[in-house]
Write an enzyme that holds these catalytic residues in place. Structure first.
Site, mmCIF file in Angstrom:
data_model
loop_
_atom_site.group_PDB
_atom_site.id
_atom_site.type_symbol
_atom_site.label_atom_id
_atom_site.label_comp_id
_atom_site.label_asym_id
_atom_site.label_seq_id
_atom_site.Cartn_x
_atom_site.Cartn_y
_atom_site.Cartn_z
ATOM 1 N N SER A 105 0.848 -1.196 0.000
ATOM 2 C CA SER A 105 0.000 0.000 0.000
ATOM 3 C C SER A 105 0.884 1.246 0.000
ATOM 4 C CB SER A 105 -0.843 -0.055 1.276
ATOM 5 O OG SER A 105 -1.311 1.211 1.627
ATOM 6 N N TYR A 110 -1.915 -0.726 10.411
ATOM 7 C CA TYR A 110 -2.058 -1.123 8.997
ATOM 8 C C TYR A 110 -0.821 -0.679 8.206
ATOM 9 C CZ TYR A 110 -3.923 -1.402 4.243
ATOM 10 O OH TYR A 110 -4.105 -1.692 2.910
#
Ligand SMILES: NC(=O)c1ccc[n+]([C@@H]2O[C@H](COP(=O)([O-])OP(=O)(O)OC[C@H]3O[C@@H](n4cnc5c(N)ncnc54)[C@H](OP(=O)(O)O)[C@@H]3O)[C@@H](O)[C@H]2O)c1
Length: 248
Positions: A139, A153
């Protein structure tokens, strides 16, 4: 034509990668916990391309033994696996110290520890074949520490990107390839509640088209979609925090 294993294929980016790879002529090994979703997806793919082979298995990536069993069983089904896409992931974190260690731990286990199991199982198969392509779905949040519900995350995705880079270092010049995808905001179940609020969100189809393009080119790493994320990546990495806060 090659055989591609995709984890987390029951929704979002995983399901759309399956559709787009099938349309390009690849056979598929698809897994996730929600097998009824996989069955619907397989029926849709085979209806559009009856010559495609699509095998399905239930897999909870947090069950280490199941990861190895399922990957080996898919390899046995097809005789080989050409590409494994480590895609299963969770965006379930909470600000540290707010009583949701359970959610942060689950995010860390699914996004990083389970990704190690998937990379182990894939690399075992690729080393035996002396060929293969491992794809890690990371990501843009791997670029920098992120606040609040994104903190754990982002840390898992930074760790995942480093895992991929470590393998690339080891495998330089060898027949086994590794791609790390740094995804920007791409519409999926994971972000359906915030799709109107975040900048630069693209549709699932467009975002996944960029992912599939980078994967087919076996790029070492790619920002997807390329715009605006290729331009933003150095800023995200190096901008002082007050500037970063205004940017994102
Ligand atoms: N969408 C974005 O903007 C974006 C941006 C950057 C990175 N990513 C990454 O892209 C990947 C795919 O996410 P998405 O956006 O497509 O979200 P999604 O629609 O929520 O899909 C997540 C997938 O992961 C699977 N999964 C979750 N926990 C699992 C477990 N324990 N075992 C097996 N499978 C599990 C889910 O399947 P089951 O629930 O059926 O098991 C589902 O198929 C994730 O790694 C995510 O971090 C997404």
């Amino acid at each position: 034509m090659s055989t591609i294993l995709i984890t987390g294929a029951s929704s979002g980016l995983g399901a759309e990668m399956a559709r787009q790879f099938a349309a390009k002529g690849h056979d598929l090994a698809l897994c996730a916990r929600r097998t009824e979703r996989l069955e619907t997806l397989r029926d849709e793919i085979v209806a559009a391309a009856p010559e495609r082979r699509v095998e399905l298995r239930a897999l909870d990536v947090n069950d280490d033994a199941q990861v190895f069993d399922v990957f080996r069983a898919f390899r046995d089904d097809f005789g080989r696996l050409d590409r494994v896409i480590v895609n299963a992931g969770l965006g379930k974190g909470a600000p540290l110290g707010t009583g949701r260690y359970d959610a942060n731990r689950e995010t860390a286990m699914t996004n990083f520890v389970a990704a190690i199991a998937q990379a182990e199982a894939a690399m075992e198969i690729f080393r035996a074949q002396d060929a293969g392509h491992l794809v890690l779905v990371s990501s843009m949040s791997a670029m920098r520490g992120m606040p609040k519900s994104m903190t754990v995350y982002a840390a898992t995705k930074a760790a995942l990107s480093h895992l991929g880079e470590g393998l690339q270092y080891e495998l330089l010049g060898k027949p086994i390839k590794v791609t790390v995808l740094h995804c920007g905001y791409i519409a999926s179940e994971m972000n359906e509640k915030v799709q109107q609020q975040v900048k630069f969100m693209v549709s699932t189809e467009d975002g996944v088209r960029s992912m599939v393009d980078a994967i087919e080119k076996e790029k070492a790493h790619a920002y997807v979609p390329p715009l605006p994320w290729t331009a933003l990546a150095p800023l995200m990495k190096h901008a002082p925090l007050p500037i970063l806060k205004r940017l994102l």
